[in-house]
Design a protein around this motif. Structure first.
Motif, short mmCIF file in Angstrom:
data_model
loop_
_atom_site.label_atom_id
_atom_site.label_comp_id
_atom_site.label_asym_id
_atom_site.label_seq_id
_atom_site.Cartn_x
_atom_site.Cartn_y
_atom_site.Cartn_z
N ALA A 8 -4.39 -2.40 16.26
CA ALA A 8 -5.63 -2.23 16.07
C ALA A 8 -4.77 -0.34 14.57
O ALA A 8 -4.91 -0.05 13.70
N GLU A 9 -4.68 0.04 16.30
CA GLU A 9 -4.36 1.26 15.25
C GLU A 9 -2.89 1.31 14.27
O GLU A 9 -3.35 2.43 13.65
N ARG A 10 -1.55 0.68 15.21
CA ARG A 10 -0.42 0.25 14.12
C ARG A 10 -1.29 0.09 12.91
O ARG A 10 -0.68 1.21 11.75
N ARG A 11 -1.58 -0.83 12.52
CA ARG A 11 -2.29 -1.45 11.33
C ARG A 11 -2.99 -0.01 10.42
O ARG A 11 -3.22 -0.04 8.82
N LYS A 12 -3.79 0.55 11.09
CA LYS A 12 -4.72 1.19 10.43
C LYS A 12 -3.80 3.21 10.45
O LYS A 12 -4.23 3.19 9.10
N ILE A 13 -2.74 3.36 11.14
CA ILE A 13 -1.36 4.30 9.82
C ILE A 13 -0.66 3.45 8.88
O ILE A 13 -0.20 4.36 7.64
N LEU A 14 -0.60 2.43 9.23
CA LEU A 14 0.52 1.41 7.65
C LEU A 14 -0.39 1.36 6.82
O LEU A 14 -0.22 2.03 5.76
N LEU A 15 -1.32 1.66 6.98
CA LEU A 15 -2.65 1.56 5.77
C LEU A 15 -2.38 3.08 5.02
O LEU A 15 -2.27 3.09 4.10
N THR A 16 -2.94 3.70 5.47
CA THR A 16 -2.84 5.23 5.52
C THR A 16 -1.58 5.72 5.34
O THR A 16 -1.68 6.61 3.73
N MET A 17 -0.99 5.28 5.74
CA MET A 17 0.85 5.33 5.07
C MET A 17 1.03 5.17 3.75
O MET A 17 1.27 6.18 2.66
N MET A 18 0.52 4.08 3.18
CA MET A 18 0.28 3.30 2.35
C MET A 18 -0.72 3.60 1.15
O MET A 18 0.09 4.02 -0.20
N GLN A 19 -2.01 4.44 1.78
CA GLN A 19 -2.85 5.08 0.27
C GLN A 19 -2.38 6.56 -0.02
O GLN A 19 -2.99 6.92 -0.95
N GLN A 20 -1.79 6.88 0.97
CA GLN A 20 -1.35 8.18 0.82
C GLN A 20 0.17 8.54 -0.56
O GLN A 20 0.63 9.39 -0.36
N SER A 21 0.63 7.47 0.12
CA SER A 21 1.90 7.17 -0.57
C SER A 21 1.83 7.34 -2.29
O SER A 21 0.86 6.19 -2.74
N GLN A 22 2.82 7.72 -2.86
CA GLN A 22 3.01 7.95 -5.03
C GLN A 22 4.08 7.00 -4.91
O GLN A 22 3.92 6.25 -5.50
#
Length: 200
Positions: A8-22
């Motif tokens: 769950a922690e790992r997937r949260k990080i993945l989501l954050t990275m995609m949300q913040q990346s242009q």
């Protein structure tokens, strides 16, 4: 020793990275950040999709659909020869457009789409060299030169300029009645545009 992340922690990080990346985020980058292999990243992405997250994949990585709603997108029907591929793509990127994909609509085989994400002359050069080396052939060959490009830009004004340029160069083709049923209006903004990773 760092504590191993839970799924769950790992997937949260993945989501954050995609949300913040242009730009699309590569599987290698996602795996390095979370300390897992690309195979695990693929599994995490699949799980996130089952949870309803609109994650799209490209040859250059993953991104969240609708993450850049400020992008304006238009689909152009064009017609040209193999020898004119480079000129057409260079013209679009020179005007500030990103060629997201190429699509052909074959009467017998239906719609066939390939992601491109070409945003600069360097991308065009690599794509054209791959064609010339025989690694692939243009989709336009199966429809006598007629095909569609989804193009993104920072504004509708830029897309208007690209449309005018394609028309002036003789590349813009008229939509047939049946094609209007599956294509958005030429000036409609879609929400699935993303540029590729930096490299131009």
């Amino acid at each position: 020793m760092e504590k191993e992340l839970t799924g769950a922690e790992r997937r949260k990080i993945l989501l954050t990275m995609m949300q913040q990346s242009q730009t699309p985020v590569s599987g290698n980058r996602l795996g390095k950040k979370t300390g897992v292999s690309r195979q695990v990243v693929v599994q995490d992405i699949a799980l996130l999709r089952t949870e309803g997250y609109p994650i799209r994949s490209t040859p250059k990585g993953y991104y969240l659909e609708n993450a850049r709603q400020q992008e304006h997108v238009r689909t152009f029907k064009v017609h040209h020869t193999n020898d004119e591929v480079e000129d057409e793509l260079n013209a679009i990127v020179d005007f500030g457009g990103t060629v997201l994909d190429v699509m052909v609509n074959h009467r017998a085989y239906g719609k066939m789409t390939a992601a491109l994400h070409i945003k600069c002359r360097r991308d065009v050069h690599i794509f054209v060299e791959n064609l010339r080396s025989g690694k692939s052939t243009p989709l336009l060959n199966v429809t006598s030169g007629y095909h569609f490009h989804t193009v993104s830009a920072d504004s509708e004004a830029v897309l208007d300029e690209i449309e005018q340029m394609l028309s002036e160069r003789g590349y813009l083709a008229e939509l047939l009645p049946y094609e209007k049923e599956f294509l958005p209006a030429m000036k409609s903004a879609l929400l699935d545009a993303q540029s590729p990773e930096a490299g131009c």
